[in-house]
Write a protein that holds these residues in place. Structure first.
Motif, short mmCIF file in Angstrom:
data_model
loop_
_atom_site.label_atom_id
_atom_site.label_comp_id
_atom_site.label_asym_id
_atom_site.label_seq_id
_atom_site.Cartn_x
_atom_site.Cartn_y
_atom_site.Cartn_z
N PHE A 149 0.87 -1.19 0.00
CA PHE A 149 0.00 0.00 0.00
C PHE A 149 0.91 1.24 0.00
N ALA A 150 0.35 2.38 -0.33
CA ALA A 150 1.14 3.62 -0.25
C ALA A 150 0.22 4.79 0.05
N ILE A 151 0.81 5.80 0.67
CA ILE A 151 0.05 7.00 1.06
C ILE A 151 0.44 8.16 0.14
N VAL A 152 -0.57 8.91 -0.26
CA VAL A 152 -0.33 10.11 -1.07
C VAL A 152 -1.02 11.28 -0.37
N SER A 153 -0.35 12.42 -0.32
CA SER A 153 -1.02 13.62 0.18
C SER A 153 -1.64 14.32 -1.02
N ASN A 154 -2.94 14.57 -0.93
CA ASN A 154 -3.66 15.17 -2.07
C ASN A 154 -4.59 16.26 -1.51
N PRO A 155 -4.00 17.39 -1.06
CA PRO A 155 -4.80 18.40 -0.37
C PRO A 155 -5.90 19.00 -1.24
N GLU A 156 -6.97 19.34 -0.57
CA GLU A 156 -8.15 19.90 -1.24
C GLU A 156 -8.09 21.42 -1.16
N PHE A 157 -8.30 22.11 -2.28
CA PHE A 157 -8.22 23.57 -2.27
C PHE A 157 -9.58 24.24 -2.50
N LEU A 158 -10.67 23.44 -2.47
CA LEU A 158 -11.97 24.05 -2.83
C LEU A 158 -12.44 25.07 -1.79
N ARG A 159 -13.31 25.98 -2.26
CA ARG A 159 -13.94 26.94 -1.36
C ARG A 159 -15.43 26.62 -1.32
N THR A 173 -3.56 20.26 -9.57
CA THR A 173 -3.84 19.17 -8.63
C THR A 173 -2.51 18.77 -8.02
N LEU A 174 -2.46 18.71 -6.70
CA LEU A 174 -1.19 18.43 -6.04
C LEU A 174 -1.18 17.01 -5.47
N LEU A 175 -0.13 16.28 -5.79
CA LEU A 175 0.04 14.92 -5.26
C LEU A 175 1.43 14.82 -4.65
N GLY A 176 1.50 14.45 -3.37
CA GLY A 176 2.80 14.32 -2.72
C GLY A 176 2.99 12.90 -2.21
N SER A 177 4.08 12.27 -2.61
CA SER A 177 4.35 10.90 -2.12
C SER A 177 5.78 10.51 -2.46
N ASN A 201 7.07 16.10 -2.88
CA ASN A 201 7.29 15.17 -1.77
C ASN A 201 6.12 15.28 -0.78
N PHE A 202 6.02 14.33 0.10
CA PHE A 202 4.87 14.25 0.99
C PHE A 202 4.72 15.48 1.90
N HIS A 203 5.84 15.90 2.52
CA HIS A 203 5.76 16.96 3.53
C HIS A 203 5.38 18.31 2.91
N SER A 204 5.90 18.60 1.71
CA SER A 204 5.55 19.86 1.06
C SER A 204 4.05 19.89 0.75
N ALA A 205 3.53 18.74 0.30
CA ALA A 205 2.10 18.68 -0.02
C ALA A 205 1.26 18.84 1.26
N GLU A 206 1.78 18.31 2.37
CA GLU A 206 1.01 18.41 3.62
C GLU A 206 0.94 19.86 4.11
N ILE A 207 2.06 20.57 4.02
CA ILE A 207 2.07 21.90 4.66
C ILE A 207 1.48 22.99 3.77
N ILE A 208 1.37 22.72 2.46
CA ILE A 208 1.03 23.82 1.53
C ILE A 208 -0.34 24.44 1.84
N LYS A 209 -1.30 23.60 2.28
CA LYS A 209 -2.63 24.13 2.53
C LYS A 209 -2.59 25.20 3.63
N TYR A 210 -1.78 24.92 4.69
CA TYR A 210 -1.65 25.88 5.79
C TYR A 210 -0.96 27.14 5.30
N VAL A 211 0.06 26.94 4.45
CA VAL A 211 0.81 28.11 3.93
C VAL A 211 -0.12 28.93 3.03
N ASN A 212 -0.84 28.24 2.15
CA ASN A 212 -1.79 28.95 1.26
C ASN A 212 -2.78 29.77 2.06
N ASN A 213 -3.43 29.10 3.02
CA ASN A 213 -4.50 29.79 3.73
C ASN A 213 -3.97 30.92 4.61
#
Ligand code: NAD
Length: 441
Positions: A149-159, A173-177, A201-213
């Motif tokens: 199995f594998a994990i992908v970070s795929n943050p949602e940007f919808l409003r 569309t952002l995919l981090g893994s 990479n996974f960590h950049s995809a995870e943090i981007i939503k917080y940075v964006n907002n």
């Protein structure tokens, strides 16, 4: 593709309707029985433009069903998308229990499955959550990450309000893994979306939503503070911000958005200070604008601490002016750092090809005379600075500095034992020599 969606709230319901519209077969999972009933009756769990039609059509075409049954969902799908809530606690900490609970459930279900399973985290989660989710699934399922199995970070940007439109028209569309196979599989489900797929990479995809907002929040509060100042001066704030947005070179652009050293020079500190004074004079509270200079001071302190942390006393500085290609020393942040290092007894040598003492004049000369009165004793040629320093601080992005630290066959100076503290993220093509330390990267 066959996709299970965990959490049928705003994000999960929109994802379910939109993925089904693109002909994917969806199984929704939620702990809320009422939401499951709604979906199975072709009714969305949320109020949102265009969602009623999407959920009804998906249900009628048998592309969507919902159940509170993780095993059924995992066995019958190849991809799971986690969209459960991640509420904040009273102290502002995120409560990730729902995410970890789903991870446990998926892990247990995976024990019954032989084929590879991809798990995408679409909920907004802090960096490190994906690693924890991976460990939980590994422990519970006894399966191996990136093999079974594998994990992908795929943050949602919808409003909310334009969620369906945003789903079909994202900026990207952002995919981090770290698993290429999983990235490939996830890319396929977004094939029909007319937007680039960006892999990271996974960590950049995870943090981007917080940075964006946070950036969005900064933009809003900045514009509001400008509005409050302008209104009190009888100036049309909307006209002012329209003018600001007209500049696509410096204002609405990537310019000034690279992590690096503190700002300086004769304009930014002066003009920012002037705006702070205008707002003070009007008795208006502008905390964002007032604290910009404070943040800049913190960045200077951070640079100084990095130098002090080396424990070495011989410091070479490349670049004294506030940016490459100029001899302007006014409010140059490195001048203040040199001043503080001298005060602490450090041995400083500086190289700056643009700074010639005999040519300094006016406010530029008086500024440097007041800060570094013995500058002539600190200026050396480039080789002297490099040879005799234990720590080399690069403080502006002058072309000349770019190749010095790259590995090359004809290297004359022994750089391997030096510590390089890069305040500006010097451009380079090859690997750098010595112990490299970027200021904030
Ligand atoms: N709402 C937005 O505009 C938006 C936009 C982008 C990202 N996000 C993020 O997406 C995530 C979900 O947000 P939302 O607004 O859709 O939340 P929501 O509260 O509307 O929906 C979450 C759903 O998860 C379900 N759930 C909780 N625990 C579960 C479990 N163990 N198993 C299965 N289902 C479970 C809940 O019952 C609920 O239906 C959050 O991390 C949020 O920050 C939200």
């Amino acid at each position: 593709m066959k996709i299970s969606i965990f959490g049928l709230g705003y994000v999960g319901c929109v994802s379910a309707g939109c993925l089904a519209k693109n002909d994917h077969k969806i199984i929704g999972v939620d702990v809320d029985k009422h939401k499951i009933e709604l979906i199975n009756n072709g009714i969305p769990t949320i109020v949102e433009n265009q969602i009623d039609e999407l959920i009804l059509n998906a249900r009628n075409s048998r592309l969507l069903e919902a159940a509170n049954d993780t095993l059924y969902a995992i066995i019958n799908t190849d991809i799971s998308i986690i969209c459960v809530s991640t509420p904040a606690t009273e102290s502002g900490q995120l409560n990730l229990n729902n995410i970890y609970k789903v991870a446990e459930n998926i892990g247990r279900a995976l024990t019954q499955k032989k084929s590879f399973h991809t798990i995408a985290i679409r909920s907004t989660v802090p960096p490190g959550t994906g690693v924890n989710v991976t460990s939980i699934i590994e422990q519970v399922s006894n399966k191996q990450r990136n093999i079974d199995f594998a994990i992908v970070s795929n943050p949602e940007f919808l409003r909310e309000g334009t969620a369906v439109k945003d789903y079909f028209n994202p900026a990207f569309t952002l995919l981090g893994s770290d698993c290429d196979n999983a990235l490939e599989i996830m890319s396929k489900i977004y094939n029909d979306i007319n937007a680039p797929i960006v892999k990271t990479n996974f960590h950049s995809a995870e943090i981007i939503k917080y940075v964006n907002n946070s950036f969005h929040a900064l933009k809003i509060t900045f514009a509001n503070e400008v509005g409050n100042i302008c209104k009190n001066l009888n100036i049309d704030s909307h006209e002012v911000m329209n003018l600001l947005c007209l500049d696509k070179k410096l204002n609405i652009s990537p310019y000034y958005l690279r992590p690096g050293f503190a700002y300086g020079g004769s304009c930014l500190p002066k003009d920012l200070g002037a705006l702070v004074n205008i707002s003070k004079g009007l008795n208006i509270e502008t905390p964002v604008i007032n604290n910009i200079a404070r943040s800049n001071e913190v960045q200077k302190d951070t640079a100084l601490k990095e130098i002090l942390k080396t424990g070495k006393k011989k410091i070479g500085v490349l670049g004294l002016s506030f940016k490459a290609g100029t001899d302007d020393l006014r409010e140059s942040p490195i001048v203040e750092i040199v001043e503080r290092l001298i005060g602490k007894g450090y041995e400083i040598r500086i190289y700056d090809n643009h700074v010639q003492l005999s040519r300094l004049m006016g406010s530029n000369k008086s500024y440097i005379d007041s800060r570094l009165p013995h500058l002539s004793k600190l200026l050396y040629n480039l080789n002297d600075v490099i040879d005799s320093s234990e720590v080399i601080v690069i403080s502006n992005n002058e072309d000349e500095y770019q190749e010095i630290f790259e590995y090359s066959n004809n290297q004359t100076t022994n750089l391997s034992e030096k510590t390089i503290i890069d305040l500006v993220k010097i451009k380079h093509d090859k690997e750098l020599i010595g112990e490299y330390n970027g200021l904030c990267w």
